[in-house]
Design a protein around this motif. Structure first.
Motif, short mmCIF file in Angstrom:
data_model
loop_
_atom_site.label_atom_id
_atom_site.label_comp_id
_atom_site.label_asym_id
_atom_site.label_seq_id
_atom_site.Cartn_x
_atom_site.Cartn_y
_atom_site.Cartn_z
N ASN A 6 0.82 -1.21 0.00
CA ASN A 6 0.00 0.00 0.00
C ASN A 6 0.85 1.26 0.00
N THR A 7 2.09 1.15 0.47
CA THR A 7 3.02 2.27 0.45
C THR A 7 4.30 1.83 -0.25
N VAL A 8 4.75 2.61 -1.21
CA VAL A 8 5.94 2.25 -1.99
C VAL A 8 6.67 3.51 -2.38
N SER A 9 7.99 3.42 -2.54
CA SER A 9 8.77 4.53 -3.07
C SER A 9 9.08 4.25 -4.53
N LEU A 10 8.85 5.22 -5.39
CA LEU A 10 8.93 5.01 -6.83
C LEU A 10 9.78 6.06 -7.52
N CYS A 11 10.54 5.60 -8.51
CA CYS A 11 11.10 6.51 -9.51
C CYS A 11 10.63 6.00 -10.87
N GLN A 12 10.59 6.90 -11.84
CA GLN A 12 10.07 6.55 -13.16
C GLN A 12 11.13 6.77 -14.23
N PHE A 13 11.08 5.91 -15.24
CA PHE A 13 11.98 6.01 -16.38
C PHE A 13 11.16 5.97 -17.67
N ARG A 14 11.72 6.55 -18.71
CA ARG A 14 11.22 6.39 -20.06
C ARG A 14 12.13 5.37 -20.74
N VAL A 15 11.55 4.31 -21.31
CA VAL A 15 12.34 3.30 -22.02
C VAL A 15 12.44 3.72 -23.48
N LEU A 16 13.65 3.95 -23.94
CA LEU A 16 13.89 4.38 -25.32
C LEU A 16 14.51 3.24 -26.12
N PHE A 151 10.11 1.82 -10.97
CA PHE A 151 11.08 1.04 -10.19
C PHE A 151 10.92 1.40 -8.73
N ALA A 152 10.82 0.37 -7.87
CA ALA A 152 10.48 0.57 -6.46
C ALA A 152 11.71 0.71 -5.58
N SER A 153 12.53 1.71 -5.85
CA SER A 153 13.64 2.08 -4.97
C SER A 153 14.11 3.47 -5.34
N LEU A 154 14.56 4.21 -4.33
CA LEU A 154 15.12 5.53 -4.56
C LEU A 154 16.61 5.59 -4.22
N SER A 155 17.17 4.47 -3.79
CA SER A 155 18.59 4.43 -3.44
C SER A 155 19.43 4.63 -4.71
N PRO A 156 20.31 5.64 -4.74
CA PRO A 156 21.13 5.88 -5.94
C PRO A 156 21.93 4.65 -6.36
N LYS A 157 22.48 3.91 -5.39
CA LYS A 157 23.28 2.73 -5.72
C LYS A 157 22.41 1.63 -6.32
N VAL A 158 21.22 1.44 -5.77
CA VAL A 158 20.32 0.41 -6.28
C VAL A 158 19.80 0.80 -7.66
N VAL A 159 19.46 2.09 -7.84
CA VAL A 159 18.99 2.55 -9.14
C VAL A 159 20.08 2.37 -10.20
N GLU A 160 21.33 2.68 -9.84
CA GLU A 160 22.44 2.50 -10.77
C GLU A 160 22.62 1.02 -11.11
N LEU A 161 22.49 0.15 -10.11
CA LEU A 161 22.59 -1.29 -10.34
C LEU A 161 21.48 -1.75 -11.27
N PHE A 162 20.27 -1.27 -11.04
CA PHE A 162 19.12 -1.64 -11.88
C PHE A 162 19.33 -1.19 -13.32
N GLU A 163 19.77 0.04 -13.51
CA GLU A 163 19.99 0.54 -14.87
C GLU A 163 21.03 -0.30 -15.60
N GLY A 164 22.07 -0.72 -14.87
CA GLY A 164 23.12 -1.52 -15.50
C GLY A 164 22.64 -2.88 -15.94
N ILE A 165 21.92 -3.60 -15.08
CA ILE A 165 21.47 -4.93 -15.45
C ILE A 165 20.33 -4.87 -16.46
N PHE A 166 19.53 -3.80 -16.44
CA PHE A 166 18.49 -3.63 -17.47
C PHE A 166 19.15 -3.45 -18.84
N ARG A 167 20.15 -2.60 -18.89
CA ARG A 167 20.86 -2.35 -20.16
C ARG A 167 21.53 -3.63 -20.65
N PHE A 316 12.11 14.74 -8.68
CA PHE A 316 10.73 14.26 -8.85
C PHE A 316 10.64 12.76 -8.65
N GLN A 317 11.20 12.29 -7.55
CA GLN A 317 10.99 10.92 -7.11
C GLN A 317 9.91 10.93 -6.04
#
Length: 388
Positions: A6-16, A151-167, A316-317
């Motif tokens: 019911n409560t989540v922290s979110l950041c948003q991306f545009r997939v290009l 993506f359900a995290s705002l941690s810069p390190k986790v977001v960077e990890l997510f972007e890397g494995i997504f790519r 705007f997270q």
């Protein structure tokens, strides 16, 4: 908290990038499985990162499309298992290993550097073998119809990890964070885009430059919303596409908690204002003195439904994004898989409605901020700040 909480922290991306013209499920399943999570419970490895199922964080298999493909959504979870050693424990065992080595080599008074490194590595491996990895999971939902990814995290390190494995998983695609200027460019439309481009203070096109040079977008938006919240102007209309119909009314206001930032003789000062406020007199004094609102709790209400989020104004997270609870009726005959899917779609509908309301609110601000009548609004805000 996961995407279904019911409560989540979110950041948003545009997939290009270009998606395959054929069915997405086999394509996505193959790429997710290629970087599926592998357990390190029975090894001495320090770290393992990979994709798992949203409903089963123990499974890194994606052969069955039902586990990750739901209508126009692709859903998957990033899992990271990591062993951590307390520094004091590692040093104690390393020192013991060095003492034993010196005892076996009485002709030496010190352990050679290379041998020290070998002993340290052996100690680390031995301790890792006796230490359970700590798991962490972070959900992702990719709306392939709109090109948005949540993506359900705002941690810069986790977001960077997510972007890397997504790519790495989806070669040829890239993620672009939806920062304030990017969001403004999408919401402004053709009519206001020239004014927005003129107001852009960045000299380059990199994401970092666009964020740092346009902090004014979040700061002025939050100040405007605070002014309207305290002056009886909290009613708005839906003006962005989404689950709610265009023109539906909703209310939006600031309350509970604000974070202000400003410079002083002692350097950068951060002030947090918490708890229900009457007139925010101290806040107005701080704003008049040059401080800026960088973070605030925003309340959104439509009918009986309530949303609450903490907006990080610089990027705007959405932290602690609380949506109405999912209410689904079920009985003993309900299929568990169908039930999980129903919960997912209901949850996404509520999240997307809240974000639709937020975008409508921000679009209303932009329509005023980027037109000639903003000067009048700015004078009213300045006069309100100057009130005793």
């Amino acid at each position: 908290m996961g995407i279904l909480a019911n409560t989540v922290s979110l950041c948003q991306f545009r997939v290009l990038g270009d998606l395959p013209a054929a069915d997405l499920a086999p394509w996505a399943g193959e790429r997710l499985a290629r970087n599926g999570f592998r357990s390190i419970d029975r090894s001495a490895d320090e770290l393992s990162v990979g994709w798992v199922n949203l409903d089963d964080p123990k499974s890194g298999e994606f052969e069955n499309p039902q586990v990750f493909h739901r209508d126009h959504y692709l859903v998957f979870t990033l899992r990271r298992d990591q062993r951590r050693l307390p520094g004091a424990l590692f040093r104690a065992y390393r020192e013991e290993a060095e003492k034993e080595w010196l005892a076996a080599h009485p002709g030496l008074k010190r352990v050679p550097r290379q041998k020290r490194e070998e002993l340290a590595e052996a100690v680390r491996g031995s301790l890792f073998a006796r230490t359970l990895p700590v798991p962490a999971t972070y959900d992702a939902v990719w709306d392939t119809r709109s090109g948005l990814l949540y993506f359900a995290s705002l941690s810069p390190k986790v977001v960077e990890l997510f972007e890397g494995i997504f790519r790495q998983s989806f070669e040829g695609l890239r993620l672009v964070a939806i920062h304030p200027y990017a969001r403004a460019a999408e919401l402004a439309g053709e009519a206001l885009r020239p004014a927005l481009e003129k107001a852009n203070r960045a000299t380059g096109e990199t994401v970092l430059e666009l964020i740092e040079a346009n902090l004014w977008l979040g700061e002025e938006f939050l100040l405007w919303l605070l002014y309207r919240s305290l002056n009886g102007a909290s009613d708005y209309g839906v003006c962005r596409p989404g689950p709610s119909l265009e023109g539906e009314g909703f209310t939006a206001f600031l309350d509970d908690r604000l974070v202000l930032l400003g410079g002083g003789e002692a350097g950068v000062q951060k002030v947090t204002v918490a708890g229900p406020q009457d007139s925010f007199s101290e806040t107005r004094a701080a704003l008049s003195g040059g401080k800026r609102i960088t973070e605030a709790v925003i309340h959104l209400e439509k009918g009986e439904d309530r949303w609450q989020l903490t907006l990080k104004g610089g990027v705007f997270q959405f932290a602690s994004f609380k949506a109405p609870k999912v209410k689904l009726e079920k009985d003993d005959l309900t299929d568990p898989t169908r039930e999980r899917e129903a919960v997912f779609f209901e949850r996404m509908g509520l999240l997307e409605t809240g974000l639709q309301l937020f975008d409508s609110l921000f679009a209303t601000f932009l329509a005023l901020r980027l037109c000639s009548s903003w000067g009048t609004e700015q004078k009213q805000i300045d006069a309100w700040l100057a009130e005793d």
